[in-house]
Design a protein around this motif. Structure first.
Motif, PDB file in Angstrom:
ATOM      1  N   TYR A   1       0.837  -1.195   0.000  1.00 25.59           N
ATOM      2  CA  TYR A   1       0.000   0.000   0.000  1.00 25.59           C
ATOM      3  C   TYR A   1       0.875   1.250   0.000  1.00 25.59           C
ATOM      4  O   TYR A   1       1.870   1.313   0.724  1.00 25.59           O
ATOM      5  N   PHE A   2       0.477   2.252  -0.762  1.00 23.38           N
ATOM      6  CA  PHE A   2       1.122   3.565  -0.678  1.00 23.38           C
ATOM      7  C   PHE A   2       0.378   4.380   0.394  1.00 23.38           C
ATOM      8  O   PHE A   2      -0.002   3.814   1.411  1.00 23.38           O
ATOM      9  N   ASN A   3       0.146   5.666   0.206  1.00 25.83           N
ATOM     10  CA  ASN A   3      -0.454   6.460   1.308  1.00 25.83           C
ATOM     11  C   ASN A   3      -1.971   6.354   1.272  1.00 25.83           C
ATOM     12  O   ASN A   3      -2.624   7.034   0.473  1.00 25.83           O
ATOM     13  N   VAL A   4      -2.500   5.517   2.129  1.00 27.62           N
ATOM     14  CA  VAL A   4      -3.937   5.249   2.130  1.00 27.62           C
ATOM     15  C   VAL A   4      -4.642   6.321   2.973  1.00 27.62           C
ATOM     16  O   VAL A   4      -4.143   6.715   4.025  1.00 27.62           O
ATOM     17  N   TYR A   5      -5.809   6.775   2.497  1.00 27.24           N
ATOM     18  CA  TYR A   5      -6.591   7.733   3.284  1.00 27.24           C
ATOM     19  C   TYR A   5      -8.063   7.381   3.153  1.00 27.24           C
ATOM     20  O   TYR A   5      -8.465   6.686   2.207  1.00 27.24           O
ATOM     21  N   GLY A   6      -8.859   7.863   4.109  1.00 29.18           N
ATOM     22  CA  GLY A   6     -10.297   7.604   4.035  1.00 29.18           C
ATOM     23  C   GLY A   6     -10.923   7.663   5.409  1.00 29.18           C
ATOM     24  O   GLY A   6     -10.257   7.950   6.409  1.00 29.18           O
ATOM     25  N   LEU A   7     -12.218   7.378   5.407  1.00 26.86           N
ATOM     26  CA  LEU A   7     -13.003   7.409   6.635  1.00 26.86           C
ATOM     27  C   LEU A   7     -12.462   6.394   7.651  1.00 26.86           C
ATOM     28  O   LEU A   7     -12.055   5.303   7.252  1.00 26.86           O
ATOM     29  N   ARG A   8     -12.504   6.748   8.904  1.00 29.06           N
ATOM     30  CA  ARG A   8     -12.080   5.918  10.036  1.00 29.06           C
ATOM     31  C   ARG A   8     -10.563   5.839  10.223  1.00 29.06           C
ATOM     32  O   ARG A   8     -10.084   5.074  11.034  1.00 29.06           O
ATOM     33  N   GLN A   9      -9.830   6.655   9.468  1.00 29.93           N
ATOM     34  CA  GLN A   9      -8.394   6.736   9.753  1.00 29.93           C
ATOM     35  C   GLN A   9      -8.261   7.668  10.950  1.00 29.93           C
ATOM     36  O   GLN A   9      -8.733   8.800  10.901  1.00 29.93           O
ATOM     37  N   ASP A  10      -7.614   7.165  11.987  1.00 28.13           N
ATOM     38  CA  ASP A  10      -7.570   7.890  13.255  1.00 28.13           C
ATOM     39  C   ASP A  10      -6.648   9.110  13.156  1.00 28.13           C
ATOM     40  O   ASP A  10      -5.455   8.967  12.896  1.00 28.13           O
ATOM     41  N   PRO A  11      -7.189  10.325  13.369  1.00 28.14           N
ATOM     42  CA  PRO A  11      -6.333  11.504  13.256  1.00 28.14           C
ATOM     43  C   PRO A  11      -5.605  11.835  14.561  1.00 28.14           C
ATOM     44  O   PRO A  11      -4.815  12.770  14.628  1.00 28.14           O
ATOM     45  N   ALA A  12      -5.861  11.033  15.616  1.00 28.90           N
ATOM     46  CA  ALA A  12      -5.430  11.432  16.959  1.00 28.90           C
ATOM     47  C   ALA A  12      -3.912  11.480  17.134  1.00 28.90           C
ATOM     48  O   ALA A  12      -3.398  12.366  17.792  1.00 28.90           O
ATOM     49  N   SER A  13      -3.191  10.543  16.519  1.00 23.33           N
ATOM     50  CA  SER A  13      -1.762  10.518  16.766  1.00 23.33           C
ATOM     51  C   SER A  13      -1.040  11.479  15.832  1.00 23.33           C
ATOM     52  O   SER A  13      -1.456  11.713  14.695  1.00 23.33           O
ATOM     53  N   GLU A  14       0.097  12.016  16.322  1.00 23.82           N
ATOM     54  CA  GLU A  14       0.850  12.922  15.444  1.00 23.82           C
ATOM     55  C   GLU A  14       1.461  12.152  14.277  1.00 23.82           C
ATOM     56  O   GLU A  14       1.976  12.736  13.337  1.00 23.82           O
ATOM     57  N   TYR A  15       1.445  10.822  14.351  1.00 25.65           N
ATOM     58  CA  TYR A  15       1.995  10.031  13.257  1.00 25.65           C
ATOM     59  C   TYR A  15       0.916   9.470  12.341  1.00 25.65           C
ATOM     60  O   TYR A  15       1.160   8.569  11.557  1.00 25.65           O
ATOM     61  N   SER A  16      -0.306   9.983  12.479  1.00 28.16           N
ATOM     62  CA  SER A  16      -1.383   9.558  11.576  1.00 28.16           C
ATOM     63  C   SER A  16      -1.078  10.067  10.180  1.00 28.16           C
ATOM     64  O   SER A  16      -0.237  10.946   9.996  1.00 28.16           O
ATOM     65  N   GLY A  17      -1.792   9.534   9.219  1.00 29.48           N
ATOM     66  CA  GLY A  17      -1.618   9.989   7.846  1.00 29.48           C
ATOM     67  C   GLY A  17      -1.925  11.479   7.743  1.00 29.48           C
ATOM     68  O   GLY A  17      -2.804  12.004   8.435  1.00 29.48           O
ATOM     69  N   VAL A  18      -1.180  12.145   6.866  1.00 28.66           N
ATOM     70  CA  VAL A  18      -1.294  13.596   6.761  1.00 28.66           C
ATOM     71  C   VAL A  18      -2.728  14.031   6.407  1.00 28.66           C
ATOM     72  O   VAL A  18      -3.209  15.058   6.895  1.00 28.66           O
ATOM     73  N   ILE A  19      -3.418  13.260   5.585  1.00 31.40           N
ATOM     74  CA  ILE A  19      -4.768  13.679   5.176  1.00 31.40           C
ATOM     75  C   ILE A  19      -5.724  13.678   6.358  1.00 31.40           C
ATOM     76  O   ILE A  19      -6.499  14.628   6.550  1.00 31.40           O
ATOM     77  N   SER A  20      -5.661  12.631   7.194  1.00 31.27           N
ATOM     78  CA  SER A  20      -6.599  12.607   8.334  1.00 31.27           C
ATOM     79  C   SER A  20      -6.273  13.754   9.301  1.00 31.27           C
ATOM     80  O   SER A  20      -7.181  14.382   9.853  1.00 31.27           O
ATOM     81  N   ILE A  21      -4.992  14.049   9.479  1.00 31.63           N
ATOM     82  CA  ILE A  21      -4.620  15.167  10.362  1.00 31.63           C
ATOM     83  C   ILE A  21      -5.118  16.495   9.780  1.00 31.63           C
ATOM     84  O   ILE A  21      -5.769  17.283  10.468  1.00 31.63           O
ATOM     85  N   PHE A  22      -4.843  16.719   8.506  1.00 32.29           N
ATOM     86  CA  PHE A  22      -5.217  18.007   7.898  1.00 32.29           C
ATOM     87  C   PHE A  22      -6.736  18.198   7.891  1.00 32.29           C
ATOM     88  O   PHE A  22      -7.238  19.266   8.225  1.00 32.29           O
ATOM     89  N   ILE A  23      -7.481  17.160   7.525  1.00 33.02           N
ATOM     90  CA  ILE A  23      -8.940  17.321   7.451  1.00 33.02           C
ATOM     91  C   ILE A  23      -9.498  17.595   8.841  1.00 33.02           C
ATOM     92  O   ILE A  23     -10.320  18.498   9.037  1.00 33.02           O
ATOM     93  N   ASN A  24      -9.008  16.847   9.800  1.00 29.71           N
ATOM     94  CA  ASN A  24      -9.478  17.033  11.164  1.00 29.71           C
ATOM     95  C   ASN A  24      -9.225  18.471  11.640  1.00 29.71           C
ATOM     96  O   ASN A  24     -10.106  19.125  12.207  1.00 29.71           O
TER      97      ASN A  24
END
Ligand code: NAD
Ligand code: UD2
Length: 311
Positions: free
Chosen positions: A174-197
């Motif tokens: 897998y490359f950089n996967v993003y979508g619903l239910r990706q946890d934005p809580a950790s600072e190491y979460s995927g950039v998209i979940s962090i930015f959207i949140n």
């Protein structure tokens, strides 16, 4: 395709989408998850009797063998892992025991119980920081983290086991996967979940570096489609495929799209690049397309727009 499905890590981000598709297809769906980062809530939108959740650890060899013995599993989607590169660096032993030894339990039990096929989550991390792009499956892997090394070990293990029994294995990088239910809580979460949140809640976002680094962002629904396609179409004992879009998006472009889809005003600060950050990452998906007919449905704007509309 076969009807008795086991999804390890099925209460996590990607796993829960694979479970959802299995349920939609009417398969007998079993989820094995220790709920360490996964959550029961990730499956609560599905009818309660449409899947079974066993809370357990893939390191528990007796449990794994019992699960296969009791359930006549035909196909395993193996997603359970510590998915954080950072954790693999700060806690390498625990990560190894889950990502390598736990995975070995699942793979060996699958072979011993005559499971037809195992599709498992590998990662673009196996390529490491080799600057050559796009990444093609036959490039020599150069992982730079324990996490990447573990995923590579999984692939080698699967290749060997595929010679031993009748079980067919497919590794999906897998490359950089993003979508619903990706946890934005950790600072190491995927950039998209962090930015959207952060953007949707009016907070400032940080871009590390000049924002010109690029990634191949792939929407989780396309990742799910790739999982089912390889399960149905790949007939040989062992295969590896990249899962991405073959398209590059830089971070400045990415935040531009998110701001344009939300009604918030730009609120960005730029900081120094993260140590070890890869400049460009891009999947070559020709092999996956040729062998399975894979065609991604969500280029970045569509994926982001669907994701934001669910928030
Ligand atoms: P996630 O953390 O949401 O999912 C992992 C799941 O595995 C969780 O539900 C967790 O509770 C479960 N799990 C962890 N340890 C376990 C154990 N010992 N026994 C049983 N269950 C256990 O992460 P994700 O992003 O959904 O990742 C799924 C898979 O995809 C992982 O193998 C990950 O390495 C891989 N991957 C993810 C990405 C990405 O962009 N998210 C990229 C490349 C590869
Ligand atoms: C991804 C995986 C990582 C590993 C790696 C292998 C995730 C979350 N990370 O790392 O596990 O497999 O690929 O190549 O899937 N960024 C910001 N601001 C933020 C957060 C991130 O600017 O608040 C940048 C970050 O510095 C990087 C880019 O966004 O340049 C993407 O970051 P990421 O953590 O989502 O993913 P990546 O590719 O670094």
């Amino acid at each position: 395709m076969s009807k008795n499905i086991l999804v390890t890590g099925g209460a996590g981000f990607i796993g829960s989408h694979i479970v959802e598709e299995a349920v939609n297809r009417g398969y007998n769906t079993l989820v094995l998850d220790d709920l360490s980062t996964g959550k029961k809530e990730n499956l609560e939108h599905l009818p309660q009797d449409s899947y079974r959740l066993i809370q357990g650890d893939i390191r528990d060899n007796n449990l794994i063998n019992q699960v296969f013995k009791d359930n006549a599993i035909n196909c395993v989607f193996h997603e359970a892992a510590i998915a954080s590169v950072q954790k693999s660096i700060t806690d390498p032993e625990n990560t190894y025991s889950i990502n390598v030894e736990g995975t070995r339990n699942v793979f060996e039990a699958a072979v011993d119980h005559g499971v037809e096929r195992v599709v498992f989550a590998s990662s673009a991390a196996v390529y490491g920081d080799d600057p050559k792009i796009p990444k093609v499956e036959d490039m020599s892997p150069k992982p730079i983290s324990p996490y990447g090394e573990h995923k590579l070990e999984n692939e080698k293990m699967a290749a060997k086991l595929s010679l031993k029994g009748s079980t067919k294995f497919v590794a999906l990088r897998y490359f950089n996967v993003y979508g619903l239910r990706q946890d934005p809580a950790s600072e190491y979460s995927g950039v998209i979940s962090i930015f959207i949140n952060r953007i949707l809640s009016g907070q400032k976002i940080t871009i590390y570096g000049d924002g010109k680094q690029t990634r191949d962002f792939v929407y989780v629904k396309d990742v799910v489609a790739a999982n089912y396609l390889v399960a149905e179409k790949i007939a040989r004992g062992f295969a590896i495929f990249n899962v991405g879009t073959g398209l590059q998006t830089d971070l400045n472009e990415l935040v531009g799209i998110i701001f344009s889809l939300s009604s918030n005003v730009d609120n960005i600060k730029y900081e120094l690049s993260r140590a070890g950050d890869i400049r460009h990452s891009l999947a070559d998906i020709i092999n996956l397309r040729r062998e399975t007919g894979y065609k991604f449905d969500y280029e970045i704007k569509n994926g982001l727009s669907q994701l934001i509309s669910h928030k």
